[in-house]
Design an enzyme around this catalytic site. Structure first.
Site, PDB file in Angstrom:
ATOM      1  CG  ASN A 185     -12.297  -0.189   3.457  1.00  0.00           C
ATOM      2  OD1 ASN A 185     -12.836  -0.632   4.573  1.00  0.00           O
ATOM      3  ND2 ASN A 185     -11.024   0.269   3.205  1.00  0.00           N
ATOM      4  CG  ASP A 193      -2.013   0.905   1.132  1.00  0.00           C
ATOM      5  OD1 ASP A 193      -3.276   0.513   1.081  1.00  0.00           O
ATOM      6  OD2 ASP A 193      -1.665   2.221   1.090  1.00  0.00           O
ATOM      7  CB  ILE A 194       0.865   4.064  -2.062  1.00  0.00           C
ATOM      8  CG1 ILE A 194       2.047   5.123  -2.591  1.00  0.00           C
ATOM      9  CG2 ILE A 194      -0.343   5.169  -1.927  1.00  0.00           C
ATOM     10  CD1 ILE A 194       1.624   5.640  -4.084  1.00  0.00           C
ATOM     11  CD  GLU A 207      -9.792   6.416   0.468  1.00  0.00           C
ATOM     12  OE1 GLU A 207      -8.653   6.278   0.223  1.00  0.00           O
ATOM     13  OE2 GLU A 207      -9.724   6.970   1.602  1.00  0.00           O
ATOM     14  CB  VAL A 208      -8.955   1.943  -4.985  1.00  0.00           C
ATOM     15  CG1 VAL A 208      -8.549   1.538  -6.485  1.00  0.00           C
ATOM     16  CG2 VAL A 208      -7.844   3.194  -4.879  1.00  0.00           C
ATOM     17  CG  HIS A 255      -8.470  -2.757  -2.679  1.00  0.00           C
ATOM     18  ND1 HIS A 255      -9.238  -2.133  -3.292  1.00  0.00           N
ATOM     19  CD2 HIS A 255      -8.066  -2.039  -1.338  1.00  0.00           C
ATOM     20  CE1 HIS A 255      -9.423  -1.101  -2.595  1.00  0.00           C
ATOM     21  NE2 HIS A 255      -9.086  -0.934  -1.618  1.00  0.00           N
TER      22      HIS A 255
END
Ligand code: AMP
Ligand code: ZN
Length: 115
Positions: free
Chosen positions: A86, A30-31, A94-95, A99
């Site tokens: 999520n 994760d970034i 969010e994305v 994932h």
């Protein structure tokens, strides 16, 4: 889908710190990690969210989970970890490419949600 950031990571268009990849799944760090171990495991084929899953995804989602478990160990989360998916507005996704977050490290994590 052409604009999906995780699809662009799958295709190599955008760089990521990849951990593992096979025919079905990709795992990368994760970034913006929230713990010493924080990586994502995704199906390579675009699925917007967990809410979109159907019987055709059973093989790939089985792979996602077994890869997540093995990589958690290999990344040092040997004494447990947390997996989070999520989903949608309520889940604060969010994305919009499905994932699984794998989160861990040496210390015990805070409670999952505040009561
Ligand atoms: P969510 O959709 O709420 O489960 O969160 C999306 C997660 O993706 C967040 O933890 C972000 O830090 C992470 N993320 C977003 N863009 C990237 C990227 N380019 N590489 C790695 N992780 C990312
Ligand atoms: Zn995608």
């Amino acid at each position: 889908m052409g604009e999906c950031i995780f699809c662009r990571i799958v295709s190599g268009e955008i760089p990521a710190k990849k951990i593992y990849e096979d025919d079905l799944v990709l795992a990368f760090h994760d970034i913006n990690p929230v713990a010493p171990v924080h990586f994502l495991v995704i199906p390579k084929a675009h699925v917007a969210s967990m809410a979109e899953l159907n019987a055709e995804h059973e093989a790939v989602m089985g792979r996602v989970m077994t890869v997540a478990a093995r990589l958690a160990r290999e990344q040092g989360a040997t004494d447990g970890f947390r997996t989070i998916i999520n989903t949608g507005r309520v889940g604060r996704q969010e994305v919009y490419h499905l994932h699984v977050h794998v989160i861990g490290g040496p210390d015990v994590l805070p409670a999952m949600l505040k009561r």
